[in-house]
Design an enzyme around this catalytic site. Structure first.
Site, mmCIF file in Angstrom:
data_model
loop_
_atom_site.group_PDB
_atom_site.id
_atom_site.type_symbol
_atom_site.label_atom_id
_atom_site.label_comp_id
_atom_site.label_asym_id
_atom_site.label_seq_id
_atom_site.Cartn_x
_atom_site.Cartn_y
_atom_site.Cartn_z
ATOM 1 N N HIS A 24 36.035 46.862 41.728
ATOM 2 C CA HIS A 24 35.723 46.347 40.383
ATOM 3 C C HIS A 24 34.223 46.056 40.260
ATOM 4 C CE1 HIS A 24 39.811 46.057 39.089
ATOM 5 N NE2 HIS A 24 40.153 45.110 39.935
ATOM 6 N N ASP A 51 45.772 45.008 36.206
ATOM 7 C CA ASP A 51 44.628 45.814 35.763
ATOM 8 C C ASP A 51 45.098 46.977 34.890
ATOM 9 O OD1 ASP A 51 42.906 44.221 37.239
ATOM 10 O OD2 ASP A 51 43.056 45.485 39.016
ATOM 11 N N HIS A 60 39.511 46.008 46.991
ATOM 12 C CA HIS A 60 39.949 46.083 45.591
ATOM 13 C C HIS A 60 38.913 45.401 44.684
ATOM 14 C CE1 HIS A 60 43.139 46.178 42.416
ATOM 15 N NE2 HIS A 60 42.410 45.168 41.952
ATOM 16 N N GLU A 61 38.527 44.179 45.048
ATOM 17 C CA GLU A 61 37.561 43.447 44.225
ATOM 18 C C GLU A 61 36.184 44.095 44.296
ATOM 19 O OE1 GLU A 61 38.691 41.392 42.188
ATOM 20 O OE2 GLU A 61 40.675 41.254 43.097
#
Length: 275
Positions: free
Chosen positions: A166, A237, A162-163
């Site tokens: 980004h 988000d 997930h990170e």
């Protein structure tokens, strides 16, 4: 703190009205040769009773803005010099980097950052404050305390992807990344820190704001592509995306077509529904 006694939000309180009226009466009683100056401070100017801001009362307002990047750097240097720093630590490099990551910090926040770093060093029983202590202090202020949530290898992998989602989009769209972590703090399972390009939000262009939206979607999309799943963890988000997109159209006039350049916050029409 003037808003403690002069806020319009408390008009219905009779005791409050008496307090404000007495303050106004005392201020109206001053003569020109009275050597009295009344100073009031507030973080909520818009909430102050208008009667207090009429000429002859609090008729001069001095606005003190948040420190600039250079100001934050100097403030951090001032408070950091009061600590016993690691001789190998470059104060110039440290404060320059932190100044880029603390755009919304006040002077009090920056003082707290230096103090929290010293406390972190104390907890680890080290003789000097090192760079990791400043990082720990920054994480604590931004995200909160570390939590003891037990996470499986699969959960950590999902957070990492997930990170990474980004981060990849940010790097591809020229958005500076300061730090990426999958350590759980507060209500977050991980975080990707930015180095904001500008000091004020008004400096961003439409294209740069769209890039921000793309970067916020990166984590959600990465989990969908890699694990073919969607989690509530992306809700923050998505909320930020929704708020930014709404502001771009309703407040900044960044819509397309005939209504380009027009703001319509609070208005409803058939034309807007077509956007």
């Amino acid at each position: 703190e003037l808003d403690a006694i002069g806020s319009r939000e408390r008009d219905e309180n009779q005791e409050y009205r008496h307090t404000v009226n007495e303050l106004l009466n005392q201020m109206d009683g001053f003569e020109q040769d009275d050597n009295v100056v009344i100073v009031g401070a507030t973080n909520y100017v818009k909430s102050i009773d208008r009667a207090l801001l009429r000429p002859g009362r609090f008729d001069r307002i001095v606005k003190i803005a948040l420190p600039t990047r250079d100001g934050r750097k100097q403030i951090l240097q001032y408070y950091s010099k009061q600590k016993t720093l690691d001789p190998k630590l470059s104060l110039e490099q440290l404060t320059t980097d932190l100044a880029k990551r603390t755009t919304s910090f006040s002077a009090a926040d920056l003082k707290k950052l230096a103090n929290e770093a010293a406390l972190a060093a104390r907890r680890e029983k080290t003789q000097t404050v090192q760079i990791q202590h400043f990082e720990t202090a920054y994480d604590k202020i931004i995200l909160g305390l570390k939590n003891t949530l037990e996470r499986t290898k699969e959960q950590l992998e999902k957070t990492a992807h997930h990170e990474a989602g980004h981060t990849i989009v940010k790097l591809l769209t020229d958005q500076p990344v300061a730090k990426v972590t999958i350590l759980s703090r507060g209500d977050t399972l991980g975080a990707t820190y930015n180095k904001e390009k500008y000091e004020t939000f008004s400096e961003y262009t439409k294209e740069e704001l769209v890039n921000k939206i793309m970067a916020l979607q990166g984590g959600f999309v990465a989990e969908k592509l890699i694990f073919n799943c969607e989690r509530p963890g992306a809700s923050n988000d998505l909320e930020r995306i929704n708020n930014l997109a709404n502001s771009m159209i309703k407040e900044f006039g960044m819509c397309e077509g005939e209504l380009r350049g027009i703001t319509y916050s609070g208005m409803v029409s058939d034309s807007m529904k077509e956007l």
